[in-house]
Design a protein around this motif. Structure first.
Motif, PDB file in Angstrom:
ATOM      1  N   THR A   1       0.831  -1.198   0.000  1.00  0.00           N
ATOM      2  CA  THR A   1       0.000   0.000   0.000  1.00  0.00           C
ATOM      3  C   THR A   1       0.870   1.255   0.000  1.00  0.00           C
ATOM      4  OG1 THR A   1      -0.131  -0.061   2.421  1.00  0.00           O
ATOM      5  CG2 THR A   1      -1.905  -1.135   1.194  1.00  0.00           C
ATOM      6  N   VAL A   2       0.280   2.368  -0.415  1.00  0.00           N
ATOM      7  CA  VAL A   2       1.008   3.634  -0.452  1.00  0.00           C
ATOM      8  C   VAL A   2       1.349   4.054   0.974  1.00  0.00           C
ATOM      9  CG1 VAL A   2       0.918   6.048  -1.141  1.00  0.00           C
ATOM     10  CG2 VAL A   2      -0.146   4.308  -2.577  1.00  0.00           C
ATOM     11  N   LEU A   3       2.602   4.437   1.177  1.00  0.00           N
ATOM     12  CA  LEU A   3       3.098   4.743   2.513  1.00  0.00           C
ATOM     13  C   LEU A   3       2.420   5.960   3.130  1.00  0.00           C
ATOM     14  CD1 LEU A   3       5.103   4.035   4.750  1.00  0.00           C
ATOM     15  CD2 LEU A   3       6.867   5.271   3.468  1.00  0.00           C
ATOM     16  N   ALA A   4       2.124   6.980   2.321  1.00  0.00           N
ATOM     17  CA  ALA A   4       1.485   8.194   2.837  1.00  0.00           C
ATOM     18  C   ALA A   4       0.768   8.904   1.696  1.00  0.00           C
ATOM     19  CB  ALA A   4       2.522   9.121   3.471  1.00  0.00           C
TER      20      ALA A   4
ATOM     21  N   TYR B   1       0.593  11.252   6.671  1.00  0.00           N
ATOM     22  CA  TYR B   1       0.529   9.843   7.065  1.00  0.00           C
ATOM     23  C   TYR B   1      -0.776   9.555   7.805  1.00  0.00           C
ATOM     24  CZ  TYR B   1       5.551   9.164   6.119  1.00  0.00           C
ATOM     25  OH  TYR B   1       6.786   9.053   5.522  1.00  0.00           O
ATOM     26  N   ALA B   2      -1.225   8.322   7.715  1.00  0.00           N
ATOM     27  CA  ALA B   2      -2.368   7.897   8.530  1.00  0.00           C
ATOM     28  C   ALA B   2      -1.988   8.020  10.001  1.00  0.00           C
ATOM     29  CB  ALA B   2      -2.745   6.450   8.198  1.00  0.00           C
TER      30      ALA B   2
ATOM     31  N   LEU C   1      18.464  11.245 -11.290  1.00  0.00           N
ATOM     32  CA  LEU C   1      17.918  11.919 -10.114  1.00  0.00           C
ATOM     33  C   LEU C   1      16.429  11.613 -10.055  1.00  0.00           C
ATOM     34  CD1 LEU C   1      18.382  14.172  -7.839  1.00  0.00           C
ATOM     35  CD2 LEU C   1      17.518  15.780  -9.557  1.00  0.00           C
ATOM     36  N   HIS C   2      15.963  10.984  -8.976  1.00  0.00           N
ATOM     37  CA  HIS C   2      14.539  10.644  -8.891  1.00  0.00           C
ATOM     38  C   HIS C   2      13.693  11.902  -8.840  1.00  0.00           C
ATOM     39  CE1 HIS C   2      10.699   9.372  -7.103  1.00  0.00           C
ATOM     40  NE2 HIS C   2      10.918   8.219  -7.716  1.00  0.00           N
ATOM     41  N   GLY C   3      14.088  12.859  -8.026  1.00  0.00           N
ATOM     42  CA  GLY C   3      13.433  14.158  -7.995  1.00  0.00           C
ATOM     43  C   GLY C   3      12.209  14.258  -7.121  1.00  0.00           C
ATOM     44  N   ASP C   4      11.659  13.119  -6.712  1.00  0.00           N
ATOM     45  CA  ASP C   4      10.412  13.132  -5.929  1.00  0.00           C
ATOM     46  C   ASP C   4      10.428  12.007  -4.901  1.00  0.00           C
ATOM     47  OD1 ASP C   4       8.065  14.465  -5.416  1.00  0.00           O
ATOM     48  OD2 ASP C   4       6.866  13.378  -6.882  1.00  0.00           O
ATOM     49  N   LEU C   5      11.553  11.881  -4.198  1.00  0.00           N
ATOM     50  CA  LEU C   5      11.713  10.812  -3.220  1.00  0.00           C
ATOM     51  C   LEU C   5      10.871  11.150  -1.987  1.00  0.00           C
ATOM     52  CD1 LEU C   5      15.122   9.122  -2.386  1.00  0.00           C
ATOM     53  CD2 LEU C   5      13.122   9.036  -0.915  1.00  0.00           C
ATOM     54  N   TYR C   6       9.647  10.669  -2.016  1.00  0.00           N
ATOM     55  CA  TYR C   6       8.621  10.980  -1.024  1.00  0.00           C
ATOM     56  C   TYR C   6       7.906   9.688  -0.621  1.00  0.00           C
ATOM     57  CZ  TYR C   6       7.623  16.072  -0.655  1.00  0.00           C
ATOM     58  OH  TYR C   6       7.619  17.414  -0.341  1.00  0.00           O
TER      59      TYR C   6
ATOM     60  N   GLU D   1      10.567  10.696   9.322  1.00  0.00           N
ATOM     61  CA  GLU D   1       9.138  10.377   9.388  1.00  0.00           C
ATOM     62  C   GLU D   1       8.930   8.930   9.809  1.00  0.00           C
ATOM     63  OE1 GLU D   1       7.891  13.531   5.830  1.00  0.00           O
ATOM     64  OE2 GLU D   1       8.076  11.383   5.412  1.00  0.00           O
ATOM     65  N   LEU D   2       9.746   8.033   9.283  1.00  0.00           N
ATOM     66  CA  LEU D   2       9.624   6.612   9.641  1.00  0.00           C
ATOM     67  C   LEU D   2      10.007   6.377  11.104  1.00  0.00           C
ATOM     68  CD1 LEU D   2      11.182   4.955   6.459  1.00  0.00           C
ATOM     69  CD2 LEU D   2       8.760   5.096   7.052  1.00  0.00           C
ATOM     70  N   LEU D   3      11.113   6.963  11.527  1.00  0.00           N
ATOM     71  CA  LEU D   3      11.575   6.743  12.902  1.00  0.00           C
ATOM     72  C   LEU D   3      10.593   7.319  13.916  1.00  0.00           C
ATOM     73  CD1 LEU D   3      15.423   7.432  12.590  1.00  0.00           C
ATOM     74  CD2 LEU D   3      14.177   5.263  12.425  1.00  0.00           C
TER      75      LEU D   3
END
Length: 442
Positions: A293-296, A309-310, A340-345, A392-394
């Motif tokens: 599932t989408v992380l956020a 985030y939920a 360069l990904h440019g949108d690492l979110y 955000e993860l931590l």
């Protein structure tokens, strides 16, 4: 459109007193004066999808107005009156014919400016006065350079200048200490790198694919489940692009990057480009299991650059670190290939409850030469994006008393990462290895 007409009728009847958001899309050619009756409450005004070419000189009467959207209208310049609106923090004039931004058009507290898909050839140096600016979206214009004054926007974290006429990498971007998300593809200075990759992109005709249910939607396109009619039919995902130019850049840049990214355990990957579909061109992608599932959710008007985030999303420390490790390794792989990904979110990451993850959506991605003088700085920029994600993860780990030793190690490592990222002295290889050491030792 019917909804817009209905809202307009309610507005004229005085039935919307006290409302904080107003959306009207019904072919307006003039600004409805009745809107001023909402001056004591209105915060968000959306007049997109009309035929407006000007705003009234007394617009600042809407003293509480924070957000204005006038996309898909007929403006040829950004109205100077916007700069006089005392509370305005977000301006969106996508897909007009804007060729000029007046020196006085940018309000002092501006945080988010969207001028995607217009005809701008330059930005005014007055943008340097926007010290609170965090998000600048200029893809699909005719900019050949960026003003040196942009370096004064020290809060800028996201910049979209893909699909312009930049003949050299804008050096001013390297002086933005918070820049973490950058789209620069589809410009003359990196066009040759892109063309070299397009030669090998496989293609599929639309007649070979049948679309099914909609799975999701992003800035550059909409994702569908689909059937690919091969000798052995395959269930796949199809991304259809939203237009010739998106908020992130050119679709053909995304196609080329997807091809060049190659295979990696934590990248979604691509099978082929889809051509000839009535809704537009697209990509044929692997279909990821619904267990992922989408992380956020993407940033909101309120959060600006921060994903949403939920509220109940929590992780064990091992799952959070496994997820972060996978994404760091994917980013390392991309940069090794000059991407360069440019949108690492988080909103571009699919995750499983066991810590497995995929990084997707290359809409903002771009090529760069690893030999360029500014190439190491691009990895530093993307490392900042990863550090945002890591924090955000931590913050969502459920620690137990038995985890005290691991928690201390993680917190110490986290502080080091933040310090080194701020100084530009940490790479994705460092991050990937550091996370792996903690996982292996505990």
């Amino acid at each position: 459109m019917l909804k817009g007409l209905s809202t307009l009728a309610q507005l004229k009847a005085g039935a919307l007193q006290g409302c904080t958001r107003l959306d009207i899309s019904c072919g307006l050619t003039e600004f409805p004066r009745e809107i001023f009756a909402l001056a004591d409450s209105l915060k968000i005004l959306n007049l997109s999808g009309n035929q407006l070419s000007s705003l009234p000189d007394d617009l600042p009467r809407l003293r509480h107005l924070e957000v204005i959207f006038c996309s898909e209208n007929r403006f040829t310049e950004l109205p100077a009156v916007l700069g006089q609106c005392p509370s305005l923090t977000m301006i969106g004039f996508k897909s007009n014919q804007i060729a000029h931004v007046d020196d006085e058009a940018l309000p002092p507290h501006l945080r988010w400016l969207i001028l995607t898909d217009n005809q701008l050839t330059e930005l005014p140096s007055s943008i340097g006065r926007c010290h609170e600016l965090e998000k600048l979206m200029l893809a699909g214009n005719r900019l050949a350079a960026l003003p040196a004054a942009l370096t004064q926007c020290q809060q800028l974290a996201l910049v979209r200048v893909a699909a312009n006429q930049l003949t050299a990498f804008p050096a001013c971007l390297l002086q933005l200490p918070r820049l973490a998300w950058l789209a620069i593809g589809g410009n003359p200075f990196n066009a040759a790198l892109e063309r070299n990759q397009m030669d090998d992109v496989a293609s599929v005709n639309a007649s070979e694919v049948t679309l099914g249910q909609k799975l999701g939607e992003g800035a550059s396109g909409t994702i569908y489940q689909a059937q690919w009619h091969l000798a052995e039919p395959r269930t796949v995902a199809v991304k259809l692009f939203k237009g010739a130019v998106t908020s992130d850049g050119w679709p053909h840049t995304e196609m080329a990057v997807c091809r060049a990214a190659g295979e990696h355990l934590h990248l979604i990957g691509v099978y082929a480009q889809l051509l000839g579909h009535p809704a537009g061109d697209g990509l044929v992608l692997p279909l990821i299991s619904p267990e992922f599932t989408v992380l956020a959710a993407p940033p909101s008007l309120k959060t600006c650059i921060a994903d949403v985030y939920a509220s109940d999303l929590r992780f064990t420390w091992r799952v959070a670190l496994l997820l972060a490790h996978g994404i760091a390794d994917a980013a390392r792989h991309l940069h090794q290939r000059g991407i360069l990904h440019g949108d690492l979110y988080a909103h571009n990451i699919l995750h499983h409850s066991d810590g497995r993850a995929y990084l997707g959506d290359f809409g903002a991605a771009s090529f760069y030469s690893p030999d360029a003088a500014w190439a190491p700085a691009l990895e530093c920029i993307e490392v900042r994006a990863f550090v945002h994600l890591l924090l955000e993860l931590l913050a969502r780990i459920d620690w137990s008393a038995a985890d005290d030793e691991v928690r201390l190690a993680v917190m110490c490592w986290q502080e080091q990462c933040v310090d080194l990222a701020g100084a530009g002295r940490i790479t994705f290889a460092d991050l990937q290895q550091g996370l792996w050491r903690i996982l292996q030792n505990n």
